[in-house]
Design a protein around this motif. Structure first.
Motif, short mmCIF file in Angstrom:
data_model
loop_
_atom_site.label_atom_id
_atom_site.label_comp_id
_atom_site.label_asym_id
_atom_site.label_seq_id
_atom_site.Cartn_x
_atom_site.Cartn_y
_atom_site.Cartn_z
N TYR A 101 -2.97 -1.02 -3.88
CA TYR A 101 -1.67 -0.65 -4.95
C TYR A 101 -0.62 -2.04 -5.76
O TYR A 101 -0.55 -1.93 -7.08
CB TYR A 101 -1.59 0.63 -5.17
N LYS A 107 -1.90 -4.84 -10.69
CA LYS A 107 -0.90 -3.67 -9.97
C LYS A 107 -0.36 -2.91 -9.96
O LYS A 107 -0.54 -2.26 -11.84
CB LYS A 107 0.63 -4.29 -9.78
N ASN A 109 0.83 -1.37 -0.27
CA ASN A 109 -0.07 0.24 0.00
C ASN A 109 0.95 1.39 0.00
O ASN A 109 2.10 1.04 0.33
CB ASN A 109 -1.10 0.20 1.07
N SER A 129 -9.25 -4.40 -11.41
CA SER A 129 -8.47 -3.78 -9.82
C SER A 129 -7.54 -4.76 -9.25
O SER A 129 -7.26 -4.30 -8.48
CB SER A 129 -10.39 -3.85 -9.31
N SER A 137 -7.33 -3.15 -6.09
CA SER A 137 -6.75 -1.88 -5.55
C SER A 137 -7.96 -1.06 -4.91
O SER A 137 -9.50 -0.83 -6.01
CB SER A 137 -6.11 -1.41 -6.14
N SER A 139 -12.84 2.90 -6.67
CA SER A 139 -11.88 1.28 -6.90
C SER A 139 -12.04 1.43 -8.80
O SER A 139 -12.26 2.24 -9.37
CB SER A 139 -12.43 0.07 -6.28
#
Length: 202
Positions: free
Chosen positions: A132, A171, A54, A168, A139, A161
């Motif tokens: 993320y 990465k 994160n 989602s 994410s 999101s």
């Protein structure tokens, strides 16, 4: 090189230290980047270094539009050549009134950090980029934005999101910060990486 042990009272922690190599035991939130600029630009792209689950992004910025402007964020996924400009879902709410809110359930071109307001004031954004750096959790962003004025201020809460699970779960390697209209004329940011320890909960 032989190991040198130093007692805690033998180090002046008020001094400035420059480390090379890998430093461990310095906490779960690590400063990754700092930037300050007074150049006029339409957007700012911020790279997310790998190795973190994160991120926390603190931005102070000012635009050049007097009304009908919102600040927003877009993501670039690992392996993509450009930023995603569709299928965002976002919610943002101005805290000091009852009806100033936006709820985009699908088809958004960005994630909103504020609703329509003048950008020619100092804005501060506290943005958590959740998951993320992972591909096994979706994410999302969450946080607050505040506009500071000499006679008044405004604060928003936001979250968002992607509408598709496949997107989602990718990465995110870079984020783009920009106003919906006009330019950024002043900006300062700090980016932190947050290392999480994931484990099963019994």
């Amino acid at each position: 090189m032989p190991l040198t042990k130093t007692q805690a009272e033998g180090i002046n922690l008020a001094d400035t230290f420059a480390f090379t190599g890998t430093v461990s035991g310095a906490g779960d939130m690590q400063l990754l980047a700092t930037s300050s600029s007074t150049s006029t630009v339409t957007e700012v792209d911020i790279t997310l270094p790998s190795g973190y689950d994160n991120y926390y992004l603190h931005i102070i910025a000012k635009g050049d539009q007097s009304s009908s402007t919102n600040f927003q964020l877009q993501d670039k996924m690992d392996g993509d050549s450009s930023f995603t400009t569709s299928n965002y879902t976002t919610q943002v709410k101005l805290m000091d009134v009852t009806n100033n809110q936006t709820n985009t359930n699908s088809g958004g071109s960005n994630k909103l950090l504020s609703t329509a307001s003048g950008s020619n004031s100092n804005y501060s954004h506290n943005i958590f980029l959740n998951g993320y750096g992972r591909t096994d959790v979706a994410s999302s962003i969450s946080g607050t934005s505040t506009k500071g004025l000499s006679s008044a201020s405004a604060t928003w809460v936001f979250g968002g999101s992607h509408t598709t699970e496949a997107t989602s779960l990718k990465k995110v390697v870079e984020v783009r910060y920009k106003p919906s209209q006009g330019n950024i004329v002043q900006m300062y940011y700090k980016l932190y990486g947050i290392v999480s320890t994931w484990q099963d909960i019994d």
